[in-house]
Design a protein around this motif. Structure first.
Motif, PDB file in Angstrom:
ATOM      1  N   ARG A 121       0.808  -1.218   0.000  1.00 39.93           N
ATOM      2  CA  ARG A 121       0.000   0.000   0.000  1.00 39.93           C
ATOM      3  C   ARG A 121       0.841   1.268   0.000  1.00 39.93           C
ATOM      4  NH1 ARG A 121      -3.056  -2.872   4.829  1.00 39.93           N
ATOM      5  NH2 ARG A 121      -0.877  -3.479   5.042  1.00 39.93           N
ATOM      6  N   VAL A 122       2.079   1.175   0.463  1.00 31.33           N
ATOM      7  CA  VAL A 122       2.990   2.324   0.458  1.00 31.33           C
ATOM      8  C   VAL A 122       4.025   2.083  -0.635  1.00 31.33           C
ATOM      9  CG1 VAL A 122       4.675   3.642   1.773  1.00 31.33           C
ATOM     10  CG2 VAL A 122       2.630   2.760   2.907  1.00 31.33           C
ATOM     11  N   LEU A 128       9.303  -0.867   0.224  1.00 30.04           N
ATOM     12  CA  LEU A 128       9.369  -2.080  -0.592  1.00 30.04           C
ATOM     13  C   LEU A 128      10.550  -2.952  -0.179  1.00 30.04           C
ATOM     14  CD1 LEU A 128       7.984  -3.434  -3.059  1.00 30.04           C
ATOM     15  CD2 LEU A 128       9.657  -2.274  -4.489  1.00 30.04           C
ATOM     16  N   ALA A 129      11.713  -2.321   0.028  1.00 30.03           N
ATOM     17  CA  ALA A 129      12.910  -3.075   0.398  1.00 30.03           C
ATOM     18  C   ALA A 129      12.786  -3.672   1.799  1.00 30.03           C
ATOM     19  CB  ALA A 129      14.136  -2.169   0.323  1.00 30.03           C
ATOM     20  N   SER A 186       5.584   7.733   7.683  1.00 34.42           N
ATOM     21  CA  SER A 186       5.045   9.070   7.919  1.00 34.42           C
ATOM     22  C   SER A 186       3.570   8.970   8.288  1.00 34.42           C
ATOM     23  CB  SER A 186       5.209   9.926   6.664  1.00 34.42           C
ATOM     24  OG  SER A 186       4.423   9.401   5.606  1.00 34.42           O
ATOM     25  N   ALA A 187       2.987  10.094   8.668  1.00 30.63           N
ATOM     26  CA  ALA A 187       1.570  10.112   9.023  1.00 30.63           C
ATOM     27  C   ALA A 187       0.706   9.749   7.819  1.00 30.63           C
ATOM     28  CB  ALA A 187       1.196  11.486   9.567  1.00 30.63           C
ATOM     29  N   ALA A 188       1.079  10.247   6.631  1.00 25.00           N
ATOM     30  CA  ALA A 188       0.319   9.919   5.423  1.00 25.00           C
ATOM     31  C   ALA A 188       0.406   8.433   5.104  1.00 25.00           C
ATOM     32  CB  ALA A 188       0.841  10.743   4.240  1.00 25.00           C
ATOM     33  N   VAL A 193      -1.979   2.614   4.929  1.00 28.24           N
ATOM     34  CA  VAL A 193      -1.928   1.166   5.154  1.00 28.24           C
ATOM     35  C   VAL A 193      -3.285   0.593   5.540  1.00 28.24           C
ATOM     36  CG1 VAL A 193       0.499   1.116   5.800  1.00 28.24           C
ATOM     37  CG2 VAL A 193      -1.226   1.475   7.570  1.00 28.24           C
ATOM     38  N   GLU A 194      -4.279   1.435   5.719  1.00 25.45           N
ATOM     39  CA  GLU A 194      -5.610   0.927   6.007  1.00 25.45           C
ATOM     40  C   GLU A 194      -6.335   0.491   4.749  1.00 25.45           C
ATOM     41  OE1 GLU A 194      -6.496   0.435   9.025  1.00 25.45           O
ATOM     42  OE2 GLU A 194      -4.662   1.376   9.768  1.00 25.45           O
ATOM     43  N   THR A 195      -5.819   0.862   3.571  1.00 29.57           N
ATOM     44  CA  THR A 195      -6.450   0.505   2.310  1.00 29.57           C
ATOM     45  C   THR A 195      -6.024  -0.894   1.904  1.00 29.57           C
ATOM     46  OG1 THR A 195      -6.385   2.809   1.621  1.00 29.57           O
ATOM     47  CG2 THR A 195      -6.752   1.169  -0.106  1.00 29.57           C
ATOM     48  N   ARG A 196      -6.999  -1.705   1.509  1.00 31.35           N
ATOM     49  CA  ARG A 196      -6.703  -3.075   1.086  1.00 31.35           C
ATOM     50  C   ARG A 196      -6.540  -3.129  -0.432  1.00 31.35           C
ATOM     51  NH1 ARG A 196      -7.578  -7.205   4.614  1.00 31.35           N
ATOM     52  NH2 ARG A 196      -8.379  -6.613   6.651  1.00 31.35           N
TER      53      ARG A 196
END
Length: 204
Positions: A121-122, A128-129, A186-188, A193-196
């Motif tokens: 999600r990020v 990613l790493a 970060s806050a954003a 991460v709540e999005t599936r």
């Protein structure tokens, strides 16, 4: 004729920005070197002075002769969340090792593997790493490929028996990402991460 306030030279702002830019590049290089040393020691399975020294030499050589893409850190380090991530990772490491050991000694048992795709999600190189490294260090899971553009990890997971096991493997990967973002994001990114995501998987 008017000049800069407080008698500061006109190029003072540019020099300050240049210094901040150099400091940011050195900071990013130091962070990258630290992670390379950590990964080197994890691959050896033991942290000692010899592995630390060789990791520093090897990591420095990699950064000098094979420059990595620029990875900036825009998050915030949260010590409590980092400890929670480390504790949960240790538990999963022991649990997965025991599971693989049981499979190895069980007579006549042939585990079935599967290949799944998990879209993170990020979509940053750092996330990613870190997620790929944390997932691949757990026995029974192997990173086959990484799609940087879509931030998708392609994993081979061991001992799957149906769609529920595939879904559980995806959820574990996303849970690792969530714990990493909670620790250094970060806050954003925390909100993201709540999005599936929509994921795919094929058994083999």
């Amino acid at each position: 004729m008017t000049g800069p306030p407080n008698g500061e030279p006109e190029d003072g702002g540019e020099q300050s920005a240049s210094r901040r830019g150099r400091f940011g590049r050195w900071r990013d290089q130091a962070v990258a070197l630290g992670w390379l040393v950590l990964v080197w020691n994890l691959l050896w399975g033991e942290i000692n002075w010899a592995n630390l020294a060789s990791g520093l030499l090897l990591g420095s050589a990699v950064l000098v002769f094979f420059p990595l893409p620029a990875v900036t850190f825009g998050g915030r380090l949260r010590p409590r969340a980092l400890l929670a991530f480390a504790g949960r990772f240790a538990v999963e490491l022991v649990s997965a090792s025991l599971h693989i050991a049981r499979i190895a000694v069980q007579p006549g048992y042939r585990p079935r593997g599967a290949i799944i795709a998990v879209q993170l999600r990020v979509r940053t190189d750092l996330n990613l790493a870190l997620t790929a490294e944390a997932v691949s260090l757990v026995p029974g899971t192997l990173i086959l490929d990484v799609d940087r553009e879509s931030a998708t990890l392609y994993l081979h997971v061991l001992d799957t028996h149906g769609p529920s096991d595939l879904a559980a493997s995806r959820e574990r990967t996303l849970a690792v990402e969530r714990r990493i973002v909670r620790a250094v994001g970060s806050a954003a990114e925390l909100r993201r991460v709540e999005t599936r995501p929509v994921e795919k998987g094929t058994s083999s």
